[in-house]
Motif scaffolding. Structure first.
Motif, PDB file in Angstrom:
ATOM      1  N   GLY A 191     -66.333  73.970 -51.816  1.00  0.00           N
ATOM      2  CA  GLY A 191     -65.218  74.208 -51.459  1.00  0.00           C
ATOM      3  C   GLY A 191     -64.385  75.230 -51.357  1.00  0.00           C
ATOM      4  N   ASN A 192     -65.022  76.182 -52.011  1.00  0.00           N
ATOM      5  CA  ASN A 192     -64.284  77.741 -51.926  1.00  0.00           C
ATOM      6  C   ASN A 192     -64.740  78.393 -50.778  1.00  0.00           C
ATOM      7  N   TYR A 193     -65.514  78.072 -49.929  1.00  0.00           N
ATOM      8  CA  TYR A 193     -65.907  78.647 -48.682  1.00  0.00           C
ATOM      9  C   TYR A 193     -65.269  78.100 -47.655  1.00  0.00           C
ATOM     10  N   GLY A 194     -64.697  78.921 -46.714  1.00  0.00           N
ATOM     11  CA  GLY A 194     -63.878  78.291 -45.726  1.00  0.00           C
ATOM     12  C   GLY A 194     -64.523  78.185 -44.367  1.00  0.00           C
ATOM     13  N   ASP A 195     -65.902  79.036 -44.174  1.00  0.00           N
ATOM     14  CA  ASP A 195     -66.490  78.961 -42.972  1.00  0.00           C
ATOM     15  C   ASP A 195     -67.981  78.910 -43.430  1.00  0.00           C
ATOM     16  N   TRP A 196     -68.494  77.865 -42.271  1.00  0.00           N
ATOM     17  CA  TRP A 196     -70.050  77.610 -42.706  1.00  0.00           C
ATOM     18  C   TRP A 196     -70.874  77.796 -41.501  1.00  0.00           C
ATOM     19  N   GLY A 197     -72.154  78.118 -41.732  1.00  0.00           N
ATOM     20  CA  GLY A 197     -72.848  78.235 -40.457  1.00  0.00           C
ATOM     21  C   GLY A 197     -73.632  76.758 -40.141  1.00  0.00           C
ATOM     22  N   GLN A 198     -74.420  76.672 -39.289  1.00  0.00           N
ATOM     23  CA  GLN A 198     -75.151  75.364 -38.838  1.00  0.00           C
ATOM     24  C   GLN A 198     -76.107  75.154 -39.594  1.00  0.00           C
ATOM     25  N   GLY A 199     -76.730  75.884 -40.368  1.00  0.00           N
ATOM     26  CA  GLY A 199     -78.059  75.894 -41.117  1.00  0.00           C
ATOM     27  C   GLY A 199     -79.458  76.124 -40.605  1.00  0.00           C
ATOM     28  N   THR A 200     -80.262  76.285 -41.342  1.00  0.00           N
ATOM     29  CA  THR A 200     -81.744  76.581 -40.726  1.00  0.00           C
ATOM     30  C   THR A 200     -82.632  75.793 -41.590  1.00  0.00           C
ATOM     31  N   GLN A 201     -83.578  75.144 -41.140  1.00  0.00           N
ATOM     32  CA  GLN A 201     -84.578  74.320 -42.147  1.00  0.00           C
ATOM     33  C   GLN A 201     -85.346  75.315 -42.638  1.00  0.00           C
ATOM     34  N   VAL A 202     -85.889  74.860 -43.837  1.00  0.00           N
ATOM     35  CA  VAL A 202     -86.959  75.607 -44.527  1.00  0.00           C
ATOM     36  C   VAL A 202     -87.855  74.571 -45.085  1.00  0.00           C
ATOM     37  N   THR A 203     -89.144  74.599 -44.547  1.00  0.00           N
ATOM     38  CA  THR A 203     -90.039  73.454 -45.182  1.00  0.00           C
ATOM     39  C   THR A 203     -91.325  74.309 -45.656  1.00  0.00           C
ATOM     40  N   VAL A 204     -91.572  73.970 -47.087  1.00  0.00           N
ATOM     41  CA  VAL A 204     -92.737  74.304 -47.906  1.00  0.00           C
ATOM     42  C   VAL A 204     -93.715  73.353 -47.953  1.00  0.00           C
ATOM     43  N   SER A 205     -94.856  73.556 -47.521  1.00  0.00           N
ATOM     44  CA  SER A 205     -95.760  72.872 -47.796  1.00  0.00           C
ATOM     45  C   SER A 205     -96.618  73.113 -48.905  1.00  0.00           C
TER      46      SER A 205
END
Length: 124
Positions: free
Chosen positions: A109-123
């Protein structure tokens, strides 16, 4: 303000990966930047943060010694170097920005702006 995270993908246990977060409409030299991650069905978890001046680096407990956050204010980009990744690092990774100078970095909640996210998958 727009943040865009990229660099995620499918990797194997023990690999390295570098995420980037580029911003527009804001000057990274004025913002603290954080990385969070969220796995399916789980809460968003703090990963790392770096202050507006490039110091004040803090990591989540399970990331210490494996991840490194850095910032290039001239390029308005923040990075997350992920080394020796594990299957439990699998998540969507988000970058976030804050203008606060004194804050608890683990609280999203202390961050006002967010990016859309990037997926990381570790097999395994």
């Amino acid at each position: 303000v727009q943040l865009q995270a990229f660099g995620g993908g499918l990797v194997q246990t023990g690999d390295s990966l570098r995420l980037s977060c580029a911003g527009s409409g804001l000057r990274f030299s004025n913002y603290g930047m954080g990385w969070f991650r969220q796995a399916p069905g789980k809460e968003r978890v703090f990963v790392a943060k770096i202050d507006w001046h490039g110091g004040g680096i803090v990591y989540g407990d399970s990331m210490k010694g494996r991840f490194a956050i850095s910032k290039d204010s001239a390029r308005d980009t923040v990075y997350l170097q992920m080394n020796n990744v594990r299957p439990d690092d699998t998540a969507t990774y988000y970058c976030a920005a804050t203008t606060r100078r004194d804050y608890v970095p683990q609280h999203s909640g202390n961050y006002g702006d967010w990016g859309q996210g990037t997926q990381v998958t570790v097999s395994s």
